[in-house]
Design an enzyme around this catalytic site. Structure first.
Site, PDB file in Angstrom:
ATOM      1  N   ASP A 264       6.239   5.717  18.111  1.00  0.00           N
ATOM      2  CA  ASP A 264       5.760   5.594  16.718  1.00  0.00           C
ATOM      3  C   ASP A 264       5.887   6.805  16.160  1.00  0.00           C
ATOM      4  OD1 ASP A 264       4.707   3.184  17.165  1.00  0.00           O
ATOM      5  OD2 ASP A 264       2.973   3.573  15.872  1.00  0.00           O
TER       6      ASP A 264
ATOM      7  N   ARG B 241      12.804  -5.192   3.148  1.00  0.00           N
ATOM      8  CA  ARG B 241      11.834  -5.840   4.182  1.00  0.00           C
ATOM      9  C   ARG B 241      11.201  -4.506   5.059  1.00  0.00           C
ATOM     10  NH1 ARG B 241      10.658  -6.515   9.584  1.00  0.00           N
ATOM     11  NH2 ARG B 241       9.354  -8.456   9.915  1.00  0.00           N
TER      12      ARG B 241
ATOM     13  N   GLU C  76       5.771  -6.712   5.712  1.00  0.00           N
ATOM     14  CA  GLU C  76       5.505  -7.641   6.664  1.00  0.00           C
ATOM     15  C   GLU C  76       4.355  -6.755   7.301  1.00  0.00           C
ATOM     16  OE1 GLU C  76       6.033  -8.533  11.336  1.00  0.00           O
ATOM     17  OE2 GLU C  76       6.457  -6.626  10.547  1.00  0.00           O
TER      18      GLU C  76
ATOM     19  N   HIS D 154      12.056 -14.831  12.370  1.00  0.00           N
ATOM     20  CA  HIS D 154      12.930 -14.321  13.710  1.00  0.00           C
ATOM     21  C   HIS D 154      11.857 -14.282  14.548  1.00  0.00           C
ATOM     22  CE1 HIS D 154      11.509 -10.855  11.635  1.00  0.00           C
ATOM     23  NE2 HIS D 154      11.862 -10.277  12.903  1.00  0.00           N
TER      24      HIS D 154
ATOM     25  N   ASP E 203       9.139  -3.225   7.771  1.00  0.00           N
ATOM     26  CA  ASP E 203       8.691  -3.701   9.010  1.00  0.00           C
ATOM     27  C   ASP E 203       7.097  -3.126   9.253  1.00  0.00           C
ATOM     28  OD1 ASP E 203       9.354  -4.906  11.522  1.00  0.00           O
ATOM     29  OD2 ASP E 203       9.205  -3.071  12.358  1.00  0.00           O
TER      30      ASP E 203
ATOM     31  N   ASN F 220       8.162   2.487  11.106  1.00  0.00           N
ATOM     32  CA  ASN F 220       7.102   2.842  12.118  1.00  0.00           C
ATOM     33  C   ASN F 220       7.465   3.484  13.228  1.00  0.00           C
ATOM     34  OD1 ASN F 220       4.193   2.246  13.216  1.00  0.00           O
ATOM     35  ND2 ASN F 220       5.559   1.029  14.535  1.00  0.00           N
TER      36      ASN F 220
END
Ligand code: NOJ
Length: 558
Positions: free
Chosen positions: A171, A199, A243, A309, A201, A103
């Protein structure tokens, strides 16, 4: 044939290299240290390791501010160490997943530096700009109270740039095809070095239309398909785990109705309502979210977790439910974060109560999907609320009662927890390995059982009739039927399992923890006793049952 895909019946273990084990005494964990503990993870029953970002980074956001997507932070090791690591995992049957932060970059990334230095540079359009301060610049911050705005003026660029997260995380503009090509190349690179998945983000922000200033723009779902196509062409069994803290009804678009976008998503709604159930004893909202989580395409999968986390984000619970979770698990102001979350570890939140910890784990392990465990939770590590924000729950792994918890021979960059009931002298791996009743050994046993129950990850589930303080679920897959019952109350209760969804007449429910056999009564119901905060796992006919319909014979039986 139903394909048994690896990510549907595995256990994912999440860790940050920096906090796991330091092999060279510089106070920071490294790949060599982690490799030294792969046998530990294999013994625990871990099937995949999810590594937090390990790239070169100013680490103003724990590596979620990347400066070089192709690099390995020198403090953790080299590319050589990384490849040794993926190889060592492979020889143990452990998959490697890594964080993929697409991102945004760090503001120190060469792309951003080139973009601000020259408005005609091709990198300018890698980011999102405005000539004037946008009217909504003080809206939509992800870290309210710490982050001041979503647009910041850059003097060198003489323009405002967009950042959904902190101002040092500009971004990327994925509407730019060159940016998309860069991002695909990063995925391809790490697949080549041996990872099995990512994973991903901040996916809703990555594909969001806002910030890009295209009228009527749709989220870039097509990019999710593109990235999957690329990955599967390069490595057939690679997966993406998103996520995305969004309502379950919006998730289908992330998986793709045809199952052609992302493979997995963290189920945040189940996570939040699970904590509400633990706080209140009421499983109603959890059941609602479980019902809303149905209807995934064949290849799609939920990932379930207790803590990660970040803060425990309860921002999507209704006000009254959120207030109950705060009151029970994070009553003090310094336990709370960003107005929506709790920055504590699991064990202190549950008051170190072993029965409640087991209940929480048991619930999570039996949710429909794949479990994700946070390093240190297998031994009940605590937090350090004197550390800022989310750092409280990111302290070094506690291996033994040697100096610095056996984490480093040097001076730990981040303090080890040394005081109080969660100090490393009381809570560590070495002590718990030696104690057959420890949380560590309990977790290991539970993970083994969990993996012997593929119906949880692959099967169809039914929520059985039960009062609000009991969650009873049944899974069916390839003739295997299992039942999981959880008592959210702190008192002993009787419970009757009724109406199993398939014809189970005459067959016993065998408790996997105790091998106790419960025979159905004349009406086909099973009567159970549940201890305070009790949980019981059953397989119809038992785990050793080979053929559906047969009851295994006891020794000497007819
Ligand atoms: C989500 C990560 O989980 C969090 O730790 C990070 O700060 C943000 N994304 C920004 O990358």
């Amino acid at each position: 044939m139903i394909e048994q895909r690896w990510y549907k019946n595995t256990v994912i273990y999440s860790l940050a290299i920096e906090s796991f084990l330091d092999s060279d005494g510089d106070g920071v964990g490294d790949f060599a240290g982690l490799m030294n503990r792969l046998d530990y993870l294999q013994g625990l029953g871990v099937g995949a390791i999810w590594l937090a970002p390990f790239h070169p980074s100013p680490r103003k956001d724990h590596g979620y501010d990347v400066v070089d997507y192709y690099g390995v932070d020198g403090r953790y090791g080299s590319h050589g160490d990384f490849v040794e690591f993926t190889h060592a995992c492979r020889t143990r049957g452990i998959r490697v997943m890594m964080d993929l932060v697409l991102n945004h970059t760090s503001d120190e990334h060469p792309w951003f530096q080139a973009a601000i230095a020259d408005p005609t540079s091709k990198y300018r359009d890698y980011y999102i700009w405005a000539d004037k301060k946008p009217a909504d610049a003080d809206k939509g911050m992800v870290f309210p109270g710490v982050q001041e705005s979503t647009w910041t003026y850059n003097r060198k660029a003489r323009a405002w740039y967009y950042h959904k997260f902190f101002e040092f995380q500009p971004d990327l503009n994925i509407a730019n095809p060159q940016v998309q090509a860069e991002l695909l190349k990063i995925v391809a690179f790490w697949l080549e070095l041996g990872v099995s998945g990512f994973r991903m983000d901040a996916v809703p922000f990555l594909i969001a239309a806002d910030g890009i200033h295209v009228q009527g723009a749709e989220p870039a779902f097509h990019f999710l398909r593109r990235i999957r196509e690329l990955a599967q062409w390069r490595k057939g069994d690679a997966v993406f785990l998103a996520e995305a803290n969004i309502p379950p009804e919006d998730c289908l678009q992330y998986f793709g109705e045809a199952g052609d976008r992302l493979h997995m998503m963290f189920n945040f709604p189940v996570n939040q309502t699970l904590f509400y159930a633990l706080a209140s004893g009421d499983t109603g909202p959890l059941r609602e979210k479980l019902e809303a989580s149905r209807g995934l395409p064949e290849t799609a999968q939920w990932a379930h977790f207790l803590r990660n986390h970040d803060e425990l984000d309860i921002g999507r619970l209704p006000d009254d439910q959120r207030a109950k979770v705060f009151a029970k698990f994070g009553p003090d102001e310094d336990m709370q974060l960003y107005g929506r979350g709790i920055r504590r570890r699991l064990a202190p939140m549950l008051g170190g109560d072993r029965r409640r910890l087991e209940l929480a784990y048991s619930l999570m392990l039996t949710m429909p999907g794949t479990p994700v465990i946070r390093y240190g939770d297998e031994i009940g590590m605590g937090d350090d609320l004197t550390l800022p924000e989310r750092d409280a729950a990111r302290t070094p792994m506690q291996w033994s009662n040697e100096r610095n918890s056996g984490f480093t021979q040097g001076v730990p960059e981040k303090p080890v927890i040394s005081e109080g009931p969660y100090g490393y002298r009381s809570v560590n791996v070495a002590l718990q390995r030696a104690d057959s009743d420890s949380l560590l050994n309990w977790t290991e046993r539970m993970l083994r059982m969990r993996k012997e129950l593929p119906e949880i990850g692959h099967g169809a589930y039914t929520i059985l009739p039960a009062p609000a303080h009991i969650l009873a679920m049944c899974y069916v897959f390839e003739g295997k039927v299992s039942v999981f019952v959880h008592n959210l109350l702190e008192e002993r209760i009787d419970f009757r399992v009724e109406q199993l969804p398939q014809d189970c007449t005459e067959r016993s429910l065998v408790c996997i923890q105790t091998d106790e056999r419960i025979r159905p009564d004349k009406t086909g119901c099973y009567d159970l006793v549940l201890e305070p905060s009790g949980y019981r796992w059953f397989r119809l006919g038992g785990l050793e049952d080979m053929i559906a319909g047969d009851e295994p014979q006891a020794d000497g039986g007819a």
